[in-house]
Enzyme design. Structure first.
Site, PDB file in Angstrom:
ATOM      1  CG  HIS A 118      -1.916  -0.920   0.479  1.00  2.51           C
ATOM      2  ND1 HIS A 118      -2.011  -2.230   0.448  1.00  2.51           N
ATOM      3  CD2 HIS A 118      -3.567   0.184   0.848  1.00  2.51           C
ATOM      4  CE1 HIS A 118      -3.477  -2.424   0.660  1.00  2.51           C
ATOM      5  NE2 HIS A 118      -4.966  -1.157   0.670  1.00  2.51           N
ATOM      6  CE  LYS A 158      -7.490 -10.872  10.686  1.00  2.08           C
ATOM      7  NZ  LYS A 158      -7.115 -10.642  12.417  1.00  2.08           N
TER       8      LYS A 158
END
Ligand code: SF4
Lengths: 187, 279
Positions: free
Chosen positions: A37, A102
């Site tokens: 990222h 999650k």
């Protein structure tokens, strides 16, 4: 509701999903977690081309275990999405619409999911072996030096997911427990 | 005096790293099965049955149960009459290196907390050694995932906070952890000692079997009571609501200072891994 969806997801398909819906996802997803990222954002900052197109793509926050010689992939469950929260609004702005991970997201991420009509899907945390069984093919895309954090393109079949945050900003991480508690206390 | 070659230690550690990552201890499997039977909320029950399928998949495909194969914590009980040929600590690290390589486990350790370069072999492991009578070496490997480690907390409470303060801290910690530690969780609770001891206690409490309780009836009752209260929070499996937020809670205590009440909560996910062996 339960949906069988194929990538790329059409905008109407994404908008129809509601928090709590079950999704069996088939198609292409890209793995990216913390370090990837950071680099994606660096590419955007420098105006450099991205290793995969953000629009129409699905990002899966995952760093699999290495595969044994006879395996397609090692264990491949989701990692905690919250660590990507600071990068996510920027990626949504650039066209990303579907994320898999999650754990809950920050209010800012929830708001940009709503704003861009995106969706956040939850894969069962700690079920890496089960999720590996859904992966039919793997291709390294870039940043091999990141090891398990490199970006990989996975072909998945019937990946079992739950809609955690939908395009209206409904959040199963708050609504799920609340629904259970009110049901319990009614009894 | 009995002697033990360092190679034997490395071999055992390597085997335990692989075993712990592929197969849960029996008591944890039973706790998961019991949770699935006890869970009244249908969507939560579905989540729990996926976890059971995952354990089957891991066994059948020789895969790690979870892709976060953890920071390796090694607990050694070293008999004081045992003479080790070679370097004890290095033998443990070598075992971790071999196990993570041979078992295709993920290397998740960086050499420096700020500069963050992966060591590529999952070392160094955290090694805890306790010297005990006898001439055996007992080793337990606990690969600790960081989704749950990150949600663990420590507090230096005041003695006046007492039992109620401990209770509040445990419940607050579990509530704040929410979905991140992959519930249903296992809670290791350390109470007493010093700042550093209490954290180690909480981790060691994760080594205790879930189907037993504290030998002291006072703490056995507290284990049961805190577990019951955690399972009233409604977080549920995966954090999507339900009864079963925790599979178990174990307590370890130590004497402490008149002025303090240290408490530490070490959270483990349902992948509460540990494997032991004796040399
Ligand atoms: S918290 Fe546990 S189950 Fe969840 S990803 Fe980490 S190691 Fe796996």
């Amino acid at each position: 509701m339960e949906y069988r969806l194929h990538t790329p997801l059409a905008q109407q398909e994404i908008l129809r999903l509601r928090a709590g819906d079950r999704v069996l996802l088939t198609g292409t997803v890209y793995t990216a977690r913390d370090a990837a990222h950071q680099r994606l954002i660096a590419c955007l900052d420098q105006g450099a081309p991205l290793p995969f197109p953000l629009s129409d793509s699905v990002i899966y926050y995952a760093g699999p275990t290495p595969e044994a010689p006879d395996q397609v992939i090692g264990s491949a469950g989701p990692t905690t999405s919250g660590r990507m929260d600071s990068y996510t609004p920027r990626l949504l702005e650039q066209g990303l619409r579907v994320m898999i991970g999650k754990g809950d997201r920050s209010p800012a991420v929830r708001e940009s999911i709503r704003r861009w009509g995106a969706v956040y899907l939850a894969a069962p945390g700690g079920a890496g072996a089960l999720l590996a069984a859904c992966v039919e093919n793997v291709r390294l895309i870039c940043w091999e030096d990141l090891g398990c954090e490199a970006i990989r393109e996975l072909q998945v079949r019937d990946m079992p997911l739950l809609v955690a945050i939908d395009s209206e900003g409904q959040d199963l991480y708050t609504e799920g427990p609340a629904a259970y508690l009110s049901h319990r206390d009614e009894k | 005096m009995r002697t033990l070659d360092e190679k034997k230690i490395s071999e055992l550690v390597a085997r335990l790293c692989i075993q712990a990552n592929r197969q849960l201890p029996e008591d944890v499997i039973r706790a998961l099965e019991a949770a699935e039977r006890a869970e009244p909320w249908p969507s939560a029950q579905q989540s729990l049955s996926l976890l059971r399928e995952n354990l089957d998949a891991a066994r059948q495909r020789c895969l790690p149960i979870c892709q976060d194969t953890g920071f390796t914590c090694v607990f050694a009980r070293l008999g004081q009459d045992l003479h080790i040929l070679g370097n004890f600590y290095e033998a443990i690290q070598e075992g971790v290196r071999q196990g993570y390589q041979r078992g295709f486990l993920r290397k998740s350790v960086v050499s420096d907390p700020l500069r963050r370069i992966n060591t590529d072999d999952n070392t160094p492991a955290a090694v805890h050694v306790e010297l005990v009578p006898g001439d055996q070496l007992h080793i337990t490997v606990l690969p600790k995932g960081f989704g749950s480690e990150n949600m663990s907390r420590l507090a230096m409470l005041k003695p006046a906070d007492g039992l109620e303060g401990v209770r509040r801290f445990v419940l607050e910690t579990v509530r704040a952890a929410g979905a991140n530690p992959c519930p249903p969780i296992v809670v290791g609770l350390g109470i007493g000692g010093t700042f550093d001891q209490v954290a180690a206690l909480a981790k060691q409490a994760l080594l205790l079997p879930l189907d037993q309780s504290n030998p002291d009836p006072f703490y056995a009752a507290l284990e049961a009571e805190l577990l019951r209260e955690i399972n009233q929070l409604g977080i549920g499996p995966q954090g999507f609501g339900g009864q079963i937020t925790a599979l178990g809670l174990r307590i370890l205590t130590l004497p402490t200072h008149v002025a303090g009440l240290p408490v530490a909560v070490n959270i483990s996910c349902h992948v509460c891994r540990r494997a032991s062996g004796i040399l």
